[in-house]
Design a protein around this motif. Structure first.
Motif, PDB file in Angstrom:
ATOM      1  N   ARG A  45       1.589  -9.353 -20.530  1.00 44.73           N
ATOM      2  CA  ARG A  45       2.067  -8.998 -19.198  1.00 44.73           C
ATOM      3  C   ARG A  45       0.867  -8.925 -18.269  1.00 44.73           C
ATOM      4  N   GLU A  46       0.945  -9.603 -17.134  1.00 44.83           N
ATOM      5  CA  GLU A  46      -0.186  -9.652 -16.225  1.00 44.83           C
ATOM      6  C   GLU A  46       0.174  -9.074 -14.863  1.00 44.83           C
ATOM      7  N   LEU A  47      -0.833  -8.453 -14.237  1.00 51.82           N
ATOM      8  CA  LEU A  47      -0.647  -7.883 -12.913  1.00 51.82           C
ATOM      9  C   LEU A  47      -0.648  -8.996 -11.875  1.00 51.82           C
ATOM     10  N   VAL A  48       0.367  -9.002 -11.036  1.00 48.12           N
ATOM     11  CA  VAL A  48       0.508 -10.022  -9.996  1.00 48.12           C
ATOM     12  C   VAL A  48       0.056  -9.495  -8.633  1.00 48.12           C
ATOM     13  N   ALA A  49       0.555  -8.305  -8.266  1.00 46.38           N
ATOM     14  CA  ALA A  49       0.273  -7.780  -6.929  1.00 46.38           C
ATOM     15  C   ALA A  49       0.430  -6.267  -6.924  1.00 46.38           C
ATOM     16  N   THR A  50      -0.308  -5.628  -6.023  1.00 48.04           N
ATOM     17  CA  THR A  50      -0.297  -4.169  -5.876  1.00 48.04           C
ATOM     18  C   THR A  50      -0.186  -3.800  -4.411  1.00 48.04           C
ATOM     19  N   ILE A  51       0.572  -2.737  -4.127  1.00 46.12           N
ATOM     20  CA  ILE A  51       0.598  -2.172  -2.780  1.00 46.12           C
ATOM     21  C   ILE A  51       0.481  -0.659  -2.914  1.00 46.12           C
ATOM     22  N   SER A  52      -0.454  -0.100  -2.171  1.00 41.90           N
ATOM     23  CA  SER A  52      -0.694   1.336  -2.266  1.00 41.90           C
ATOM     24  C   SER A  52       0.290   2.110  -1.392  1.00 41.90           C
ATOM     25  N   GLU A  53       0.188   3.441  -1.467  1.00 41.10           N
ATOM     26  CA  GLU A  53       1.008   4.287  -0.603  1.00 41.10           C
ATOM     27  C   GLU A  53       0.716   3.997   0.870  1.00 41.10           C
ATOM     28  N   GLY A  54      -0.517   3.599   1.146  1.00 38.53           N
ATOM     29  CA  GLY A  54      -0.943   3.318   2.503  1.00 38.53           C
ATOM     30  C   GLY A  54      -0.845   1.848   2.888  1.00 38.53           C
ATOM     31  N   GLN A  55      -0.076   1.080   2.130  1.00 38.73           N
ATOM     32  CA  GLN A  55       0.209  -0.333   2.422  1.00 38.73           C
ATOM     33  C   GLN A  55      -0.985  -1.260   2.205  1.00 38.73           C
ATOM     34  N   ILE A  56      -1.988  -0.805   1.463  1.00 40.83           N
ATOM     35  CA  ILE A  56      -3.095  -1.705   1.114  1.00 40.83           C
ATOM     36  C   ILE A  56      -2.645  -2.583  -0.042  1.00 40.83           C
ATOM     37  N   THR A  57      -2.893  -3.886   0.076  1.00 41.29           N
ATOM     38  CA  THR A  57      -2.397  -4.846  -0.916  1.00 41.29           C
ATOM     39  C   THR A  57      -3.548  -5.534  -1.648  1.00 41.29           C
ATOM     40  N   ASP A  58      -3.215  -6.004  -2.836  1.00 38.19           N
ATOM     41  CA  ASP A  58      -4.168  -6.759  -3.651  1.00 38.19           C
ATOM     42  C   ASP A  58      -3.369  -7.724  -4.509  1.00 38.19           C
ATOM     43  N   TYR A  59      -4.006  -8.873  -4.844  1.00 37.39           N
ATOM     44  CA  TYR A  59      -3.294  -9.931  -5.544  1.00 37.39           C
ATOM     45  C   TYR A  59      -4.149 -10.529  -6.657  1.00 37.39           C
ATOM     46  N   ALA A  60      -3.484 -11.026  -7.671  1.00 37.67           N
ATOM     47  CA  ALA A  60      -4.156 -11.851  -8.659  1.00 37.67           C
ATOM     48  C   ALA A  60      -4.600 -13.144  -7.989  1.00 37.67           C
ATOM     49  N   ASP A  61      -5.725 -13.671  -8.460  1.00 39.48           N
ATOM     50  CA  ASP A  61      -6.247 -14.908  -7.864  1.00 39.48           C
ATOM     51  C   ASP A  61      -5.225 -16.042  -7.930  1.00 39.48           C
ATOM     52  N   SER A  62      -4.428 -16.053  -8.980  1.00 36.21           N
ATOM     53  CA  SER A  62      -3.484 -17.147  -9.202  1.00 36.21           C
ATOM     54  C   SER A  62      -2.362 -17.188  -8.169  1.00 36.21           C
ATOM     55  N   VAL A  63      -2.144 -16.092  -7.443  1.00 37.53           N
ATOM     56  CA  VAL A  63      -1.037 -16.058  -6.482  1.00 37.53           C
ATOM     57  C   VAL A  63      -1.506 -15.820  -5.047  1.00 37.53           C
ATOM     58  N   LYS A  64      -2.790 -15.602  -4.842  1.00 43.32           N
ATOM     59  CA  LYS A  64      -3.291 -15.344  -3.488  1.00 43.32           C
ATOM     60  C   LYS A  64      -2.946 -16.497  -2.561  1.00 43.32           C
ATOM     61  N   GLY A  65      -2.465 -16.141  -1.367  1.00 51.05           N
ATOM     62  CA  GLY A  65      -2.095 -17.150  -0.391  1.00 51.05           C
ATOM     63  C   GLY A  65      -0.690 -17.682  -0.564  1.00 51.05           C
ATOM     64  N   ARG A  66      -0.036 -17.374  -1.690  1.00 48.76           N
ATOM     65  CA  ARG A  66       1.323 -17.850  -1.934  1.00 48.76           C
ATOM     66  C   ARG A  66       2.330 -16.699  -2.009  1.00 48.76           C
ATOM     67  N   PHE A  67       1.915 -15.567  -2.543  1.00 49.96           N
ATOM     68  CA  PHE A  67       2.810 -14.416  -2.725  1.00 49.96           C
ATOM     69  C   PHE A  67       2.433 -13.311  -1.744  1.00 49.96           C
ATOM     70  N   THR A  68       3.430 -12.552  -1.308  1.00 48.00           N
ATOM     71  CA  THR A  68       3.211 -11.406  -0.430  1.00 48.00           C
ATOM     72  C   THR A  68       4.003 -10.216  -0.944  1.00 48.00           C
ATOM     73  N   ILE A  69       3.305  -9.118  -1.197  1.00 46.85           N
ATOM     74  CA  ILE A  69       3.966  -7.889  -1.623  1.00 46.85           C
ATOM     75  C   ILE A  69       4.163  -6.997  -0.399  1.00 46.85           C
ATOM     76  N   SER A  70       5.297  -6.322  -0.349  1.00 48.90           N
ATOM     77  CA  SER A  70       5.558  -5.406   0.757  1.00 48.90           C
ATOM     78  C   SER A  70       6.483  -4.306   0.258  1.00 48.90           C
ATOM     79  N   ARG A  71       6.604  -3.253   1.074  1.00 51.21           N
ATOM     80  CA  ARG A  71       7.470  -2.140   0.689  1.00 51.21           C
ATOM     81  C   ARG A  71       8.134  -1.570   1.932  1.00 51.21           C
ATOM     82  N   ASP A  72       9.344  -1.064   1.729  1.00 48.14           N
ATOM     83  CA  ASP A  72      10.080  -0.369   2.780  1.00 48.14           C
ATOM     84  C   ASP A  72      10.383   1.023   2.232  1.00 48.14           C
ATOM     85  N   ASN A  73       9.583   1.994   2.640  1.00 46.97           N
ATOM     86  CA  ASN A  73       9.749   3.336   2.083  1.00 46.97           C
ATOM     87  C   ASN A  73      11.072   3.976   2.499  1.00 46.97           C
ATOM     88  N   GLY A  74      11.588   3.573   3.646  1.00 44.72           N
ATOM     89  CA  GLY A  74      12.877   4.109   4.081  1.00 44.72           C
ATOM     90  C   GLY A  74      14.034   3.649   3.213  1.00 44.72           C
TER      91      GLY A  74
END
Length: 115
Positions: A45-74
């Motif tokens: 199992r590999e990590l693809v993307a992360t989003i913090s409580e403060g909406q800071i994001t990070d991505y695996a190199d293999s998906v950068k520029g193609r995938f977007t992580i987001s969250r709707d806390n409401g």
């Protein structure tokens, strides 16, 4: 009872797009770091993307520029927008919630990229 429920997986052609969702219940969603992981047959199992409580994001190199992580806390919902999909993106995609040493996983949703 904590639940993370993923949806949106499907069979899609190479170059196509999908949006995955993960709805959380039983937790204070906004307090959690949220991740998308994936696992292909025979692979770890590999990590693809992360989003913090403060909406800071990070991505695996293999998906950068193609995938977007987001969250709707409401809406207690995590998203993964996947564009320019490749056959190697084929996997079961899982969401994970983590805070203060506690971790919860969803059951996953299957993404298959094939012509």
């Amino acid at each position: 009872q904590v639940q993370l429920v993923e949806s949106g997986g499907a069979l899609v052609q190479p170059g196509g797009s999908l949006r995955l969702s993960c709805v959380a219940s039983g937790i204070t969603f906004g307090f959690y770091v949220m991740n998308w992981y994936r696992q292909a047959p025979g692979n770890y199992r590999e990590l693809v993307a992360t989003i913090s409580e403060g909406q800071i994001t990070d991505y695996a190199d293999s998906v950068k520029g193609r995938f977007t992580i987001s969250r709707d806390n409401g809406k207690n919902t995590l998203y993964l927008q996947m564009n320019s999909l490749k056959p190697e993106d084929t996997a079961i995609y899982y969401c994970r919630a983590q805070a203060a040493g506690v971790t919860y996983w969803g059951r996953g949703t299957q993404v298959t990229v094939s012509s």
